[in-house]
Design a protein around this motif. Structure first.
Motif, mmCIF file in Angstrom:
data_model
loop_
_atom_site.group_PDB
_atom_site.id
_atom_site.type_symbol
_atom_site.label_atom_id
_atom_site.label_comp_id
_atom_site.label_asym_id
_atom_site.label_seq_id
_atom_site.Cartn_x
_atom_site.Cartn_y
_atom_site.Cartn_z
ATOM 1 N N ILE A 22 6.907 -8.632 -1.936
ATOM 2 C CA ILE A 22 6.203 -7.365 -2.072
ATOM 3 C C ILE A 22 6.077 -6.742 -0.676
ATOM 4 O O ILE A 22 5.370 -7.258 0.184
ATOM 5 C CB ILE A 22 4.814 -7.559 -2.702
ATOM 6 N N VAL A 23 6.783 -5.666 -0.462
ATOM 7 C CA VAL A 23 6.766 -5.011 0.845
ATOM 8 C C VAL A 23 5.529 -4.143 0.998
ATOM 9 O O VAL A 23 4.815 -4.196 2.002
ATOM 10 C CB VAL A 23 8.039 -4.174 1.052
ATOM 11 N N ASP A 24 5.255 -3.311 -0.038
ATOM 12 C CA ASP A 24 4.112 -2.398 0.076
ATOM 13 C C ASP A 24 3.768 -1.849 -1.302
ATOM 14 O O ASP A 24 4.631 -1.711 -2.178
ATOM 15 C CB ASP A 24 4.459 -1.235 1.014
ATOM 16 N N HIS A 25 2.487 -1.540 -1.483
ATOM 17 C CA HIS A 25 2.007 -0.855 -2.679
ATOM 18 C C HIS A 25 1.725 0.599 -2.317
ATOM 19 O O HIS A 25 1.260 0.911 -1.221
ATOM 20 C CB HIS A 25 0.723 -1.511 -3.196
ATOM 21 N N HIS A 26 1.995 1.503 -3.256
ATOM 22 C CA HIS A 26 1.783 2.932 -3.019
ATOM 23 C C HIS A 26 0.936 3.493 -4.157
ATOM 24 O O HIS A 26 1.341 3.439 -5.322
ATOM 25 C CB HIS A 26 3.125 3.666 -2.948
ATOM 26 N N ALA A 27 -0.219 4.030 -3.804
ATOM 27 C CA ALA A 27 -1.140 4.534 -4.826
ATOM 28 C C ALA A 27 -0.523 5.679 -5.614
ATOM 29 O O ALA A 27 -0.783 5.857 -6.802
ATOM 30 C CB ALA A 27 -2.443 4.984 -4.174
#
Length: 486
Positions: free
Chosen positions: A372-377
């Motif tokens: 998981i690199v990044d979460h984006h809202a």
């Protein structure tokens, strides 16, 4: 002048695995003048250059009717289509009297039981206002226009550029012709000549680019007021397709003769102007062996902008299996995978099943070991089409491939969809995008090599009602309506 204007657009792929409903329009864009609380949506529309603001800026009193847009998908259910059409007609009835009517429609919209929505809509508009009020219609160039719509309207104008970078300019062109018709300065005569061919025609390429540039430059000379090349949209599976529309100030016969001349000219270069995509395997092989970077591979066979589900795994699977070095892929529409990924902290690894959920055209789901690199809202993509909400999103990494997962089905229109997620496309060797050609405007200065690839899916596209004969489905020469095409 008091002008009524409305926008009702859906490009219909009858074989799409994605259903259409009223909620589809609400998710994309829906403004119902009869429904309270739409002020913010209307303000957003009126904040950029489009049909409505062009009319306003030219000094007209604009009554804005229905604005309804849904992403390409299956035919709209009849009850939902009738609801939206009734809204438009009620909006118009309340606005009367008006000096002219301007509608933005698609040209390839199909509803259950209605295979020519554009003619159906304008026919009911005419029933309200009669023949004395000029009616102009702006069309997407991927429309399947038949003679019924030509007879029902005063002026038809289609976009010229694909990618559709000229929508506002062509809408202004339409408005200018209608104004002159209302003032009595001219009487427009229009004609449609079908071209018996089907395919994708990219106006960024020669010789089509130069041909269209010359034809547009000739507007306003020798009696020709307007010219439109309608590319057609075979996925709608109707008995209409590509064609040329000419609006003349001299006569209907003149409009028809000019349209015939142009249609012949375009048919003569059909082999040179039609896009001939590679197979996914061929595209991967080219990408592995060229030195220039980055290489863009467009997966047109799963283009959400043409009815694709946006979750096909054919290209992604090939990219993961190949030795491409650092690569980027997007946008894969998989809200379920995003929900699962959200439960894992950024930087952690997790097994994840992605894509391949919507149906046979989507291919098999892929089971991957993902970081998981990044979460984006919530991501927003910007392009010539405006701002597109992509919803909650997530970037994952599988091997050396970064994959952008989004929760709203949307094609890649611009590098901004990746940059919004902190991914710079220029940093990658190979970029896989789900789009047919609209991405080109944003990526052409970034990528020295752009490849177009389709996954062959025999039997998945309905074509039992397509207009025939048509090249390349039928070998030339052939005769159509008493005319020999060779």
């Amino acid at each position: 002048m008091k002008v009524f204007a409305a926008h009702f657009v859906h490009e219909t792929d009858v074989s799409s695995s994605i259903p259409t409903a009223l909620s589809s329009y609400r998710e994309d864009f829906l403004y119902l003048p009869s429904e309270p609380g739409g002020e913010a949506r209307l303000a957003a529309v009126q904040s950029r250059r489009n049909l409505f603001t062009i009319l306003r800026d030219r000094g007209h009193e604009v009554v804005v009717g229905l604005i309804a847009v849904a992403q390409p998908s299956r035919p709209t259910p009849r009850k939902d289509y009738d609801f939206l059409k009734r809204e438009l007609l009620d909006n118009l009835a309340r606005a009367l009297p008006v000096g002219m009517i301007v509608l933005s429609l698609h040209g390839a919209q199909v509803a259950e039981g209605v295979d020519d929505c554009e003619s159906d809509i304008v026919r009911d508009v005419r029933a309200l206002v009669g023949d004395r009020v000029p009616v102009g219609v702006f069309l997407d160039l991927h429309g399947n226009v038949g003679p019924g719509l030509v007879d029902l309207t005063d002026v038809l104008v289609g976009g010229i550029e694909y990618p559709h970078t000229d929508v506002a300019d062509r809408a202004e062109h339409l408005v200018g012709l209608l104004e002159r018709a209302v003032s009595g300065e001219l009487r427009p005569y229009q004609a449609l000549v079908p071209i018996p061919m089907t395919g994708m025609f990219f106006t960024t390429r020669e010789p089509l680019r130069s041909i269209l540039r010359d034809l547009v430059a000739a507007q306003g000379t020798n009696g020709i007021l307007s010219f439109s090349f309608m590319h057609g949209f075979a996925a709608a599976n109707v008995s209409r397709g590509a064609g040329v529309i000419v609006v003349s100030e001299l006569s209907r016969e003149h409009a028809k003769s000019e349209a015939e001349r142009i249609a012949r000219r375009l048919f003569a270069v059909r082999n040179e102007i039609v896009n001939k995509p590679l197979s996914i395997e061929e595209a991967i092989q080219v990408a592995e062996n060229v030195g220039s970077r980055p290489v863009v591979i467009a997966e047109g066979s799963d283009n959400p902008g043409g009815g694709g589900a946006g979750d096909a795994t054919w290209l992604l699977q090939a990219m993961l299996a190949a030795n491409l070095g650092r690569s980027l892929f997007g946008m894969l529409c998989d809200p379920g995978a995003i929900v699962l990924a959200k439960m894992v902290e950024a930087g952690r690894r997790t097994p994840l099943r992605i894509g391949g959920k919507a149906g046979p055209r989507s291919g098999p789901p892929l089971d991957v070991d993902a970081t998981i690199v990044d979460h984006h809202a919530g991501l927003v993509q910007t392009s010539f089409a405006g701002r597109e909400d992509l919803g909650p999103a997530c970037t994952i990494r599988v091997g050396q491939t970064d994959i952008l997962l989004v929760s709203k089905r949307q094609q890649v229109l611009d590098p901004s969809c990746f940059r919004a997620a902190g991914l710079e496309p220029a940093d990658y060797n190979v970029i896989g995008v789900k789009s047919n050609h609209h991405f080109h405007a944003g990526f052409r200065s970034l990528a020295p090599i752009i490849l177009y690839a389709n996954h062959a899916q025999p039997g998945t596209q309905k074509n039992d009602r397509l207009w025939r004969p048509a090249w390349p489905l039928d070998a030339t020469p052939f005769e159509l309506d008493g005319v020999l095409w060779e």
